[in-house]
Design a protein around this motif. Structure first.
Motif, mmCIF file in Angstrom:
data_model
loop_
_atom_site.group_PDB
_atom_site.id
_atom_site.type_symbol
_atom_site.label_atom_id
_atom_site.label_comp_id
_atom_site.label_asym_id
_atom_site.label_seq_id
_atom_site.Cartn_x
_atom_site.Cartn_y
_atom_site.Cartn_z
ATOM 1 N N GLU A 254 0.783 -1.427 0.060
ATOM 2 C CA GLU A 254 0.496 0.390 0.215
ATOM 3 C C GLU A 254 1.329 0.928 -0.200
ATOM 4 N N ASP A 255 1.841 1.799 0.737
ATOM 5 C CA ASP A 255 2.948 2.723 0.660
ATOM 6 C C ASP A 255 3.736 2.827 -0.671
ATOM 7 N N THR A 256 3.405 4.169 -0.729
ATOM 8 C CA THR A 256 3.986 4.423 -2.033
ATOM 9 C C THR A 256 5.097 4.058 -2.603
ATOM 10 N N TYR A 257 5.623 4.738 -1.945
ATOM 11 C CA TYR A 257 7.489 4.891 -1.559
ATOM 12 C C TYR A 257 7.965 3.937 -1.771
ATOM 13 N N THR A 258 7.375 2.686 -0.460
ATOM 14 C CA THR A 258 7.425 1.493 -0.896
ATOM 15 C C THR A 258 7.914 0.964 -2.701
ATOM 16 N N LEU B 175 1.654 -2.631 -12.269
ATOM 17 C CA LEU B 175 2.532 -1.255 -12.946
ATOM 18 C C LEU B 175 1.813 0.071 -13.947
ATOM 19 N N LEU B 176 1.812 -0.489 -14.633
ATOM 20 C CA LEU B 176 1.244 0.578 -15.712
ATOM 21 C C LEU B 176 0.519 1.792 -15.379
ATOM 22 N N SER B 177 -0.389 0.685 -14.886
ATOM 23 C CA SER B 177 -1.600 1.497 -14.261
ATOM 24 C C SER B 177 -1.524 2.085 -12.267
ATOM 25 N N ASP B 178 -0.071 1.975 -12.049
ATOM 26 C CA ASP B 178 -0.215 2.630 -10.842
ATOM 27 C C ASP B 178 -0.476 3.889 -10.549
ATOM 28 N N ASN C 164 0.740 6.298 -9.341
ATOM 29 C CA ASN C 164 1.950 7.682 -9.016
ATOM 30 C C ASN C 164 2.711 7.368 -10.605
ATOM 31 N N PRO C 165 3.804 8.327 -10.692
ATOM 32 C CA PRO C 165 3.586 8.288 -11.739
ATOM 33 C C PRO C 165 5.342 7.676 -11.686
ATOM 34 N N ASN D 266 1.641 11.958 -18.058
ATOM 35 C CA ASN D 266 2.873 12.391 -17.115
ATOM 36 C C ASN D 266 4.099 11.897 -18.354
ATOM 37 N N ALA D 267 4.885 13.505 -18.673
ATOM 38 C CA ALA D 267 4.996 13.127 -20.250
ATOM 39 C C ALA D 267 6.657 12.531 -19.989
ATOM 40 N N ASP D 268 6.924 12.374 -18.539
ATOM 41 C CA ASP D 268 8.459 11.458 -18.450
ATOM 42 C C ASP D 268 7.554 9.621 -18.508
ATOM 43 N N VAL D 269 6.284 9.691 -17.823
ATOM 44 C CA VAL D 269 5.536 8.125 -18.254
ATOM 45 C C VAL D 269 5.753 8.151 -19.810
#
Length: 597
Positions: free
Chosen positions: A505-509, A538-541, A543-544, A575-578
């Motif tokens: 669940e933790d985004t940063y992890t 994860l392509l649909s996560d 977080n970019p 997101n442009a980077d993605v």
């Protein structure tokens, strides 16, 4: 007779300070017209008219020979060519009253450096008047009760020691006590700073229970009163001036100020403490009481105590100082509020990190931690000593870890030599999560610059992947991800453990785990290939960064099954980077197909 000089703005209630008490205009008028005291307006000259008191022009006018020097010619706009500065105005006033009993200036500017004048801010002057500190005959002085006592908030006529003990337990925060008792057949009343049941009399059955009393007056010694001689014990709030009123020596004044600071630090005038510390003679007892008073004041009024820093600095340089821990604790309280204020003292503080006195070492460490938080450059020289505190498991370890972590934010290279020490902290289950978090964060910043430094501790850090604290777990995987920048071979054995973190669940992890595995995928695609379905998800996560890391991994894996999802990302991701990384991944897959053909 006293001489008063008042500023107007942020001093008198016609234009008060937004957060502090102001002097009522009626007080200024009363002092000027109903008392023998002399009163002047030295700031905004509108006050001269509002209070009908002499202003700067009147002051200079009483020095007719100096008119041209101070004012010059009057200009067409009504102004004069020049005007004496604030401190010069005070000097001119003092010259008019050479025999005055005292000179008091009330101004929001700090004029405490003017010789002969006692400076007050308005919010200091008002309570000082009410306490009787300025002059006992002023009409605003708080009156004592006619029986010689003070207004009480609670009282007891104890029948026995048990009843008295319960009363004292209920009033542990009492600012003071008024004790009436029988002594040699006579009734006596004494104001006390503190009272407590005498431990020895309670432990010895043959001894009559007694109350041990510390008088409010600093020139009086402690005394004991048998419980059965007590007529009445009352809780009182003594006026602050009583704490020093009977002091006959600087040492007694210091004792009184310390006692006042114990119960009412807001009422202590810092300039009075500094005067006791900034003396030519050395009196260790006076200095100890004065420093302890300052320490208590600094806890609640740290900003007001910054003028004490030069004196505290000089005390630290002395070989003999009984209150060294109190000096450091005072600096720490100031530094907690304004780290930059104590940053210049780093050279004086660092030696105390090696003190054998626990309290001294702890307070010095806390000072350095405060400095490192805002000015890490000033704390760099303390790194070796901070590491020693950690290695010795000394009191203050948590502050040493915090300081090192803060230093790594800007100077990871300076903490690199003690990285192993931080690494050991991260693995100590006995330490709090906050300490271990600071250690892993600091270590992570070092590893981010020098990935090879953590190669030997990867096995240990990996044990934190299942830590209950998500922040600790995240810091651990982030550190491993930094190692993988250069040493994917060291991280590859932990592919399965890292894979389990991709969907937490933790985004940063998720960010750090996906970043670490994407690097492993570049060098060891066969070890990560089975994670392809998860990377597609994860392509649909949300977080970019996670989506971008998934694109990296899928590109390195040449994952044909991800082509459709990557096309969606390359075309539609917000997101442009993605979008850029998805296009790159598609190119990698296409190139891989061409090689296969």
């Amino acid at each position: 007779m006293l001489v008063f000089a008042f500023d107007r703005d942020w001093t008198v209630d016609v234009n008060p300070h937004p957060r502090h008490d102001a002097v009522p205009l009626e007080w200024v008028r009363h002092l000027a017209h109903e008392t023998p005291h002399a009163v002047y307006a030295i700031g905004n000259q509108t006050l001269a008219e509002e209070a009908a008191i002499p202003g700067v022009v009147d002051i200079v006018g009483r020095h007719p020979d100096d008119w041209d020097e101070w004012l010059g010619e009057k200009q067409p706009d009504g102004r004069y060519e020049q005007f004496p500065l604030r401190r010069e105005r005070l000097s001119l006033i003092a010259d008019l009253h050479p025999d005055a009993d005292g000179y008091v200036v009330v101004d929001d500017l700090d004029l405490s450096d003017v010789d002969g004048w006692e400076h007050y801010h308005a919010w200091e002057f008002v309570p000082a008047v009410e306490r009787g500190d300025i002059h006992p005959d002023l009409p605003w002085v708080r009156d004592l009760m006619t029986d010689g006592g003070l207004p009480t908030s609670a009282g007891i006529m104890p029948a026995n020691a048990s009843m008295l003990s319960s009363f004292l337990d209920d009033h542990t925060d009492a600012p003071g006590f008024e004790l009436t008792y029988i002594d040699d057949g006579a009734e006596r009343t004494q104001l006390c700073h503190d009272v407590s049941l005498h431990a020895v009399t309670l432990e010895r059955p043959s001894a009559a229970p007694a109350l041990q009393c510390t008088p409010l007056a600093p020139d009086s010694d402690q005394f004991t009163v048998p419980v059965d001689a007590i007529e009445l014990l009352s809780v009182v709030d003594p006026p602050p001036n009583l704490y020093t009123a009977s002091a006959e020596t600087p040492a007694e004044e210091a004792t009184g100020l310390r006692r006042l600071a114990d119960v009412n630090p807001e009422a202590v005038r810092i300039s009075s403490i500094l005067a006791l510390l900034d003396r030519g003679d050395v009196d260790l007892f006076r200095e100890k009481d004065a420093v302890q008073a300052l320490r208590r004041v600094a806890v609640v009024r740290p900003e007001d105590c910054t003028p004490a820093i030069p004196i505290l600095r000089s005390l630290l340089a002395r070989d003999e100082l009984p209150a060294r821990a109190d000096v450091l604790a005072t600096l720490r309280a100031i530094g907690d509020a304004d780290p930059g204020a104590i940053a210049p003292l780093t050279d004086e503080l660092v030696p105390y990190l090696q003190s054998n006195i626990v309290s001294v070492r702890r307070e010095a460490t806390r000072c350095i931690a405060a400095i490192a938080e805002e000015d890490p450059e000033d704390a760099v020289d303390a790194v070796p000593s901070l590491a020693t505190i950690i290695e010795d498991d000394a009191d203050g370890l948590q502050y040493a870890v915090y300081a090192l972590s803060r230093i790594t934010r800007e100077y990871p290279e300076e903490v690199k030599p003690v990285a192993e020490t931080l690494g050991e902290v991260t693995l100590r289950d006995s330490l709090s999560d906050s300490v271990r978090l600071n250690a892993t964060a600091g270590l992570g910043r070092i590893v981010g610059e020098y990935p090879s430094i953590a190669v030997d501790i990867v096995d240990d850090v990996a044990t934190l992947f299942d830590a209950d604290n998500p922040k600790l777990r995240n810091n651990a995987i982030g550190l491993i991800g930094d190692v993988a920048i250069v040493h994917t071979d060291v991280v590859e054995p932990y592919t399965e453990e890292i894979t389990a973190l991709l969907t937490v669940e933790d985004t940063y992890t998720r960010i750090n785990a996906s970043g670490a595995l994407s690097r492993v995928a570049e060098d060891f695609p066969e070890s990560v290939e089975h994670v392809t379905p998860t990377f597609v998800e994860l392509l649909s996560d949300e977080n970019p960064l996670v989506r971008e890391n998934a694109c990296w991994a899928l590109g390195y894996l040449c994952a044909r099954d991800a082509t459709s999802a990557l096309k969606d990302r390359a075309r539609d991701d917000g997101n442009a980077d993605v979008r850029t990384r998805a296009s790159w991944a598609l190119a990698q897959i296409n190139n891989g197909d061409q090689r296969d053909d």
